[in-house]
Design an enzyme around this catalytic site. Sequence first.
Site, PDB file in Angstrom:
ATOM      1  N   HIS A   1       0.797  -1.237  -0.088  1.00 32.89           N
ATOM      2  CA  HIS A   1       0.073   0.131  -0.086  1.00 32.89           C
ATOM      3  C   HIS A   1       0.800   1.101  -0.209  1.00 32.89           C
ATOM      4  O   HIS A   1       0.724   2.085  -0.857  1.00 32.89           O
ATOM      5  CB  HIS A   1      -1.079  -0.144   1.398  1.00 32.89           C
TER       6      HIS A   1
ATOM      7  N   ASP B   1      -6.104   5.800   1.715  1.00 34.90           N
ATOM      8  CA  ASP B   1      -6.396   4.306   1.183  1.00 34.90           C
ATOM      9  C   ASP B   1      -7.863   3.920   1.663  1.00 34.90           C
ATOM     10  O   ASP B   1      -7.922   3.724   2.504  1.00 34.90           O
ATOM     11  CB  ASP B   1      -5.244   3.400   2.107  1.00 34.90           C
TER      12      ASP B   1
ATOM     13  N   HIS C   1       2.199 -15.116  -7.137  1.00 33.37           N
ATOM     14  CA  HIS C   1       1.010 -15.380  -6.472  1.00 33.37           C
ATOM     15  C   HIS C   1      -0.107 -14.368  -6.776  1.00 33.37           C
ATOM     16  O   HIS C   1      -0.970 -14.370  -6.110  1.00 33.37           O
ATOM     17  CB  HIS C   1       1.393 -15.053  -4.962  1.00 33.37           C
TER      18      HIS C   1
ATOM     19  N   SER D   1       2.488  -7.170  -8.738  1.00 31.50           N
ATOM     20  CA  SER D   1       3.373  -8.100  -9.473  1.00 31.50           C
ATOM     21  C   SER D   1       2.661  -8.265 -10.809  1.00 31.50           C
ATOM     22  O   SER D   1       3.422  -8.569 -11.834  1.00 31.50           O
ATOM     23  CB  SER D   1       3.467  -9.399  -8.802  1.00 31.50           C
TER      24      SER D   1
ATOM     25  N   GLU E   1       3.417  -5.586 -12.869  1.00 35.34           N
ATOM     26  CA  GLU E   1       4.876  -5.489 -13.667  1.00 35.34           C
ATOM     27  C   GLU E   1       5.066  -6.347 -14.351  1.00 35.34           C
ATOM     28  O   GLU E   1       5.880  -6.275 -15.596  1.00 35.34           O
ATOM     29  CB  GLU E   1       5.701  -5.582 -12.459  1.00 35.34           C
TER      30      GLU E   1
ATOM     31  N   ALA F   1      -6.804 -12.649  -0.733  1.00 34.89           N
ATOM     32  CA  ALA F   1      -7.390 -11.159  -1.073  1.00 34.89           C
ATOM     33  C   ALA F   1      -7.726 -10.963  -2.673  1.00 34.89           C
ATOM     34  O   ALA F   1      -8.521 -12.010  -3.004  1.00 34.89           O
ATOM     35  CB  ALA F   1      -6.218 -10.229  -0.947  1.00 34.89           C
TER      36      ALA F   1
ATOM     37  N   GLN G   1      -5.950 -11.927  -5.165  1.00 32.58           N
ATOM     38  CA  GLN G   1      -5.340 -12.804  -5.862  1.00 32.58           C
ATOM     39  C   GLN G   1      -6.097 -13.985  -6.709  1.00 32.58           C
ATOM     40  O   GLN G   1      -5.923 -14.117  -8.151  1.00 32.58           O
ATOM     41  CB  GLN G   1      -4.170 -13.527  -5.282  1.00 32.58           C
TER      42      GLN G   1
HETATM   43  N1  UDP Z   1       8.951  -7.507  -4.800  1.00 39.45           N
HETATM   44  C1  UDP Z   1      10.203  -7.126  -4.965  1.00 39.45           C
HETATM   45  N2  UDP Z   1      11.111  -8.169  -4.668  1.00 39.45           N
HETATM   46  C2  UDP Z   1      10.769  -9.364  -4.546  1.00 39.45           C
HETATM   47  C3  UDP Z   1       9.530  -9.680  -4.295  1.00 39.45           C
HETATM   48  C4  UDP Z   1       8.250  -8.624  -4.615  1.00 39.45           C
HETATM   49  O1  UDP Z   1      10.465  -5.972  -5.158  1.00 39.45           O
HETATM   50  O2  UDP Z   1      11.544 -10.161  -4.177  1.00 39.45           O
HETATM   51  C5  UDP Z   1       8.018  -6.220  -4.879  1.00 39.45           C
HETATM   52  C6  UDP Z   1       7.267  -6.523  -6.270  1.00 39.45           C
HETATM   53  O3  UDP Z   1       7.765  -6.033  -7.030  1.00 39.45           O
HETATM   54  C7  UDP Z   1       5.844  -5.919  -6.007  1.00 39.45           C
HETATM   55  C8  UDP Z   1       5.718  -6.063  -4.425  1.00 39.45           C
HETATM   56  O4  UDP Z   1       6.841  -6.418  -4.003  1.00 39.45           O
HETATM   57  O5  UDP Z   1       5.744  -4.163  -6.272  1.00 39.45           O
HETATM   58  C9  UDP Z   1       4.644  -7.099  -4.212  1.00 39.45           C
HETATM   59  O6  UDP Z   1       3.441  -6.688  -4.523  1.00 39.45           O
HETATM   60  P1  UDP Z   1       2.301  -7.313  -4.840  1.00 39.45           P
HETATM   61  O7  UDP Z   1       1.162  -6.536  -4.759  1.00 39.45           O
HETATM   62  O8  UDP Z   1       2.492  -8.253  -5.926  1.00 39.45           O
HETATM   63  O9  UDP Z   1       1.820  -8.544  -3.609  1.00 39.45           O
HETATM   64  P2  UDP Z   1       1.831  -8.549  -2.058  1.00 39.45           P
HETATM   65  O10 UDP Z   1       3.520  -8.409  -1.575  1.00 39.45           O
HETATM   66  O11 UDP Z   1       1.271  -7.208  -1.696  1.00 39.45           O
HETATM   67  O12 UDP Z   1       1.282  -9.739  -1.620  1.00 39.45           O
END
Ligand code: UDP
Length: 489
Positions: free
Chosen positions: A27, A127, A381, A386, A389, A404, A406
Amino acid sequence: MENQLKSEVQQERPPRVVIFPLPAQGHVNSMLKLAELLSLAGINVTFLNTDHLHNLLLRHADVETQFAAYPGFEFKTISDGLPDDHSRSTDSVMEVLNSMNVTTKPVLKEMLVSGVLSNSVTCIIVDGAFTGFATDLAIELDIPIIHFRTVSACCIWNHFCVDRIIEAGGLPIRGKEDMDREITSVPGMECFLRCRDLPSFIQVSDLSDPKLDQIARTTNQSCRANGLILNTFEDLEGPILFHIRTLCPKTYAIGPLHAHLKLKLANNKTDSKRPVSSTSILFEVDTNCLNWLDSQPPKSVIYVSFGSITTLTRNALMEFWHGLVNSNKRFLWVLRPDMVAEDTEVPAELMAATRERGYMVGWAPQEEVLGHHAVGGFLTHSGWNSTLESIVAGVPMICWPYFADQPINSRYVGEVWKLGIDMKDVCDRKIVEKMINDLMVERREEFERSTVEMARLATESVSLGGSSYRNFDQLVDYIRQTGRKNLAK
Ligand code: UDP
């Protein structure tokens, strides 16, 4: 004359927005990107973190240098009401939010009325996942408020539709055998939504489950806000945005935020050299994996990461590991130190195969990894960041959703956008192996076509004249207008 001059000077003063994220990695990260985009547009920003989260941020990321380029930007902090030594772990998120409801609301009010948050706050962006109390306050104090949601539009729309699903008999879900039952009462998703695709918080077996009511109530709060910002783009989620706008007409789809910011920074001549990547709040980034990737053939590596929260049982760890090794593909795997709680003895043959064609890190520079020419697939996941990206990088996905938003994201990836394969809630070494081979070999060309096209649309949306670019301009115009009105009061 003096008054007229004063009023002209006042009118030219940029508006000031307070940005208040939910205190969690994903967030804060997204809202920092929004804060920087607004700063680049000349809006003054006060970024309000809880004390605890801000300390973590300062420890792992050089955010103060990052934002030093914007004289109108400031960080402020507020208490979440919990003692310093509280773990604030993912499991205790409800405790944190309840505490903030009780403690933070009056403090925030005091900060807003006393001028501690600067006496020229013209708009609040909160948020929407937790801040009913901020919405009440903003309405009480007559300050325009905009909600920001970090999850997908398709997830938000499901949350908006909870009552419809219940009325149509779609909920509750009666046991595991009920998971493939179709849910036909969500407009725009009639043809492909099943119980197992619903966001996890509404997959309830009992209608009196407090999660259900809380999710629906929280999401409906956004109808009381003056606007809703979503990290998505029209070409990806246009049909769902159409439905959301029937309830929240001022919905600004301005994503993918990371690509949007990257492009705006590149075009901003004064600061074009700063590397742009996600801010890591919780973990130390290990960049050595980029050197390892440099020595791998193009599109030969499957990148495996389950985000910042997901945990694995020993059994799941072993199924993934065997599947990866048996696929015979090279792999880069993010295994956070806190990811597997149980002690696990790893068979020698897995260790040997990993040394030969694998690489493991505790936390990777994910955006750079996904953009690396050696990466040809992403076992994910399906977290929303992700997913975006991966879309921008044009990398096809195998989705193993955890919770959530996902499960609905992964359904869209597999069934609607055709950008990968939805493994869903199975975790079996044979399936992992088969899906990796399908993604990287058998169906590679099919996925290459769809991912290249969606990556093009994503980039187009944040480029000059694209939909997210224009929506962002409209958001900035709205913030400026509310600023003028407020300063004229
Ligand atoms: N991320 C990262 N390195 C890692 C794993 C994840 O920088 O080794 C970053 C990824 O680029 C993304 C965030 O962590 O921006 C994960 O956000 P996401 O919404 O996908 O999942 P959450 O962590 O909220 O479950």
